[in-house]
Design an enzyme around this catalytic site. Structure first.
Site, PDB file in Angstrom:
ATOM      1  N   HIS A   1      80.436 -56.659  36.826  1.00 13.87           N
ATOM      2  CA  HIS A   1      80.725 -57.326  35.550  1.00 13.87           C
ATOM      3  C   HIS A   1      82.001 -58.139  35.629  1.00 13.87           C
ATOM      4  CE1 HIS A   1      83.817 -54.312  34.700  1.00 13.87           C
ATOM      5  NE2 HIS A   1      82.929 -53.321  34.714  1.00 13.87           N
TER       6      HIS A   1
ATOM      7  N   CYS B   1      82.606 -49.225  38.040  1.00 12.88           N
ATOM      8  CA  CYS B   1      81.875 -50.478  38.256  1.00 12.88           C
ATOM      9  C   CYS B   1      82.707 -51.431  39.117  1.00 12.88           C
ATOM     10  CB  CYS B   1      81.560 -51.140  36.911  1.00 12.88           C
ATOM     11  SG  CYS B   1      80.520 -50.148  35.806  1.00 12.88           S
TER      12      CYS B   1
END
Length: 227
Positions: free
Chosen positions: A155, A163
């Protein structure tokens, strides 16, 4: 004063952004491609042409190295992949070693696919990985880990809890490129270190299956980087 205001903006997005979306309206994937696709092509296509590749290519590989915080972008029109460019990973929490459970803040390690696009992510844009994959689930079940974790993304922004945060301009490029190439034609490989430099060594106290995982990662990277 600006620094104080930045803290809730950056770290409280998961709270205020969904509320803001209710007022601004949700974007579709097509909206995002309309916004960023052409500019991303202008930025990336010269790099592909320089490598003798078409844009979009037939296949993509996104290869992340946790120790150096680098994500390599590889592409192929036929059988051999070529390294197109690399990006600094802005944030990736945890340490070397695979993800084992929900909340351990670990970035997974392994060979993954992209299962979906989120044009309304709290982190600008995001692409979801298929963690836990079959390998992850098999060993989690054997060890009785009923919550191995989920919701792992590549992201934007520069904060991460398990992440890969790439920054906004880079996720716009990657989102557009993966969309143009196709999720089914895109491989994501997350490795603790660069397997082309030395064999992967499991961290101390790792489960026995991590050595098998690392061999799989080495084989997958060997198919991409034929050195």
């Amino acid at each position: 004063m600006l620094a104080i205001a930045f803290i809730p903006y950056q770290y409280g997005r998961a709270i205020w952004y969904p509320v803001a979306i209710q007022f601004m309206g949700k974007k579709t994937v097509e909206d995002v491609i309309s916004l960023y696709g052409e500019n991303s092509k202008k930025e990336l296509e010269p790099l592909f042409i320089k490598k003798g590749l078409s844009y979009p290519p037939n296949k993509l590989a996104l290869v992340a190295f946790k120790d150096t915080g680098i994500l390599e972008l590889w592409a192929s029109d036929d059988t051999d992949y070529k390294l197109v460019t690399s990006y600094p990973i802005k944030a990736a929490s945890g340490k070397l070693g695979p993800k084992l459970r929900e909340g351990d803040r670990q970035v997974p390690e392994g060979v993954y696919k992209i299962t979906g696009f989120n044009p309304n992510s709290s982190f600008h844009l995001s692409m979801k990985l298929n963690y836990p994959n079959d390998f992850d689930l098999m060993h989690a079940n054997k060890e009785g880990r009923d919550q191995p974790g989920t919701n792992i993304f590549i992201h934007g922004r520069a904060t991460s809890i398990g992440c890969l945060a790439m920054g906004d301009s880079v996720i716009e490029q990657l989102f557009s490129l993966v969309y143009a190439t196709g999720r089914s034609n895109t491989l994501v490989l997350i490795s603790p270190t660069d397997p082309s430099k030395s064999s992967l060594i499991p961290p101390s106290n790792s489960p026995g299956w991590v050595s098998v995982l690392y061999k799989d990662i080495e084989l997958a990277y060997g198919r991409i980087n034929r050195i």
